[in-house]
Scaffold this motif. Sequence first.
Motif, PDB file in Angstrom:
ATOM      1  N   SER A   1      -1.293   1.114  -6.198  1.00  0.00           N
ATOM      2  CA  SER A   1      -2.025   1.200  -4.932  1.00  0.00           C
ATOM      3  C   SER A   1      -3.529   1.011  -5.118  1.00  0.00           C
ATOM      4  O   SER A   1      -4.209   0.587  -4.191  1.00  0.00           O
ATOM      5  N   PHE A   2      -4.062   1.288  -6.302  1.00  0.00           N
ATOM      6  CA  PHE A   2      -5.506   1.094  -6.499  1.00  0.00           C
ATOM      7  C   PHE A   2      -5.859   0.267  -7.736  1.00  0.00           C
ATOM      8  O   PHE A   2      -6.974  -0.235  -7.835  1.00  0.00           O
ATOM      9  N   LEU A   3      -4.919   0.080  -8.663  1.00  0.00           N
ATOM     10  CA  LEU A   3      -5.198  -0.772  -9.823  1.00  0.00           C
ATOM     11  C   LEU A   3      -4.783  -2.222  -9.584  1.00  0.00           C
ATOM     12  O   LEU A   3      -5.218  -3.117 -10.305  1.00  0.00           O
ATOM     13  N   ASN A   4      -3.910  -2.432  -8.604  1.00  0.00           N
ATOM     14  CA  ASN A   4      -3.526  -3.777  -8.166  1.00  0.00           C
ATOM     15  C   ASN A   4      -2.912  -4.658  -9.252  1.00  0.00           C
ATOM     16  O   ASN A   4      -3.079  -5.874  -9.211  1.00  0.00           O
ATOM     17  N   PHE A   5      -2.194  -4.079 -10.194  1.00  0.00           N
ATOM     18  CA  PHE A   5      -1.561  -4.940 -11.200  1.00  0.00           C
ATOM     19  C   PHE A   5      -0.279  -5.551 -10.639  1.00  0.00           C
ATOM     20  O   PHE A   5       0.342  -5.002  -9.738  1.00  0.00           O
ATOM     21  N   PRO A   6       0.100  -6.733 -11.157  1.00  0.00           N
ATOM     22  CA  PRO A   6       1.263  -7.457 -10.616  1.00  0.00           C
ATOM     23  C   PRO A   6       2.580  -6.705 -10.802  1.00  0.00           C
ATOM     24  O   PRO A   6       2.705  -5.839 -11.667  1.00  0.00           O
ATOM     25  N   LYS A   7       3.570  -7.089 -10.008  1.00  0.00           N
ATOM     26  CA  LYS A   7       4.877  -6.431 -10.018  1.00  0.00           C
ATOM     27  C   LYS A   7       5.600  -6.547 -11.357  1.00  0.00           C
ATOM     28  O   LYS A   7       6.393  -5.684 -11.707  1.00  0.00           O
ATOM     29  N   ASN A   8       5.343  -7.611 -12.114  1.00  0.00           N
ATOM     30  CA  ASN A   8       6.035  -7.779 -13.393  1.00  0.00           C
ATOM     31  C   ASN A   8       5.463  -6.887 -14.493  1.00  0.00           C
ATOM     32  O   ASN A   8       6.021  -6.808 -15.577  1.00  0.00           O
ATOM     33  N   LEU A   9       4.367  -6.193 -14.210  1.00  0.00           N
ATOM     34  CA  LEU A   9       3.783  -5.276 -15.187  1.00  0.00           C
ATOM     35  C   LEU A   9       4.118  -3.839 -14.825  1.00  0.00           C
ATOM     36  O   LEU A   9       4.209  -3.478 -13.651  1.00  0.00           O
ATOM     37  N   LYS A  10       4.288  -3.037 -15.859  1.00  0.00           N
ATOM     38  CA  LYS A  10       4.540  -1.615 -15.672  1.00  0.00           C
ATOM     39  C   LYS A  10       3.534  -0.851 -16.524  1.00  0.00           C
ATOM     40  O   LYS A  10       3.327  -1.186 -17.691  1.00  0.00           O
ATOM     41  N   ALA A  11       2.902   0.152 -15.943  1.00  0.00           N
ATOM     42  CA  ALA A  11       1.999   1.014 -16.706  1.00  0.00           C
ATOM     43  C   ALA A  11       2.843   1.910 -17.607  1.00  0.00           C
ATOM     44  O   ALA A  11       3.783   2.558 -17.144  1.00  0.00           O
ATOM     45  N   VAL A  12       2.525   1.910 -18.887  1.00  0.00           N
ATOM     46  CA  VAL A  12       3.310   2.681 -19.850  1.00  0.00           C
ATOM     47  C   VAL A  12       2.583   3.962 -20.243  1.00  0.00           C
ATOM     48  O   VAL A  12       3.172   5.036 -20.288  1.00  0.00           O
ATOM     49  N   CYS A  13       1.295   3.831 -20.543  1.00  0.00           N
ATOM     50  CA  CYS A  13       0.518   5.007 -20.916  1.00  0.00           C
ATOM     51  C   CYS A  13      -0.963   4.734 -20.689  1.00  0.00           C
ATOM     52  O   CYS A  13      -1.362   3.605 -20.397  1.00  0.00           O
ATOM     53  N   MET A  14      -1.740   5.784 -20.812  1.00  0.00           N
ATOM     54  CA  MET A  14      -3.185   5.688 -20.659  1.00  0.00           C
ATOM     55  C   MET A  14      -3.820   6.409 -21.835  1.00  0.00           C
ATOM     56  O   MET A  14      -3.342   7.476 -22.253  1.00  0.00           O
ATOM     57  N   ILE A  15      -4.895   5.816 -22.356  1.00  0.00           N
ATOM     58  CA  ILE A  15      -5.603   6.430 -23.469  1.00  0.00           C
ATOM     59  C   ILE A  15      -7.061   6.637 -23.086  1.00  0.00           C
ATOM     60  O   ILE A  15      -7.834   5.676 -23.043  1.00  0.00           O
ATOM     61  N   PRO A  16      -7.447   7.873 -22.766  1.00  0.00           N
ATOM     62  CA  PRO A  16      -8.865   8.164 -22.577  1.00  0.00           C
ATOM     63  C   PRO A  16      -9.565   7.950 -23.918  1.00  0.00           C
ATOM     64  O   PRO A  16      -9.004   8.267 -24.971  1.00  0.00           O
ATOM     65  N   VAL A  17     -10.790   7.428 -23.872  1.00  0.00           N
ATOM     66  CA  VAL A  17     -11.506   7.166 -25.115  1.00  0.00           C
ATOM     67  C   VAL A  17     -12.988   7.472 -24.933  1.00  0.00           C
ATOM     68  O   VAL A  17     -13.559   7.213 -23.875  1.00  0.00           O
TER      69      VAL A  17
END
Length: 172
Positions: A132-148
């Motif tokens: 809803s706010f990152l707007n990545f395409p449907k063929n992509l799935k967010a797997v994880c996030m790494i704060p750095v």
Amino acid sequence: MLKDLIKERRSIRQYKEDAVDKELVKELLKYSLMGPSYKSARPVEFLVVDDKEVLEKLSGVGSFSTKYIADVPMAIVILANTETTTTWVEESAISAAYFQLLAKEEGLDTCWVNLKEGEASNGEEIQAYLKSFLNFPKNLKAVCMIPVGYGNERVRKRKDFEVDEKIHYNTF
């Protein structure tokens, strides 16, 4: 030495406000993609986030445990093209682990946040919330996030443990 980096890397949730060099991160992300890839499919992509408003929204992916994301200088969202190969989860995990070790080698601290499934703090499914706010395409799935960033907390040293009970030879 790699063994030392593995032993020293810890999950950090408090960071200094110091900005993280984008060119350094770009270099580390390149190396993190050099892990094994089934048929060289390379399904992993990265979304580098340093915008405070977007980080604030990312802090809502979980309950209390992700509120600190609003205050980190940068977060890397690891995405995978689920249509490229069946090993997208594994390859994402490899890239995430490589990135965390490479970051530690450069004096940066990290943490790991699961995004693959579950509910955001607003009750919405995580993938829908992120799209809803990152707007990545449907063929992509967010797997994880790494704060750095540069850590601003003291953590206990890793405790040594006995590995023999975790290793089996030939049969279980």
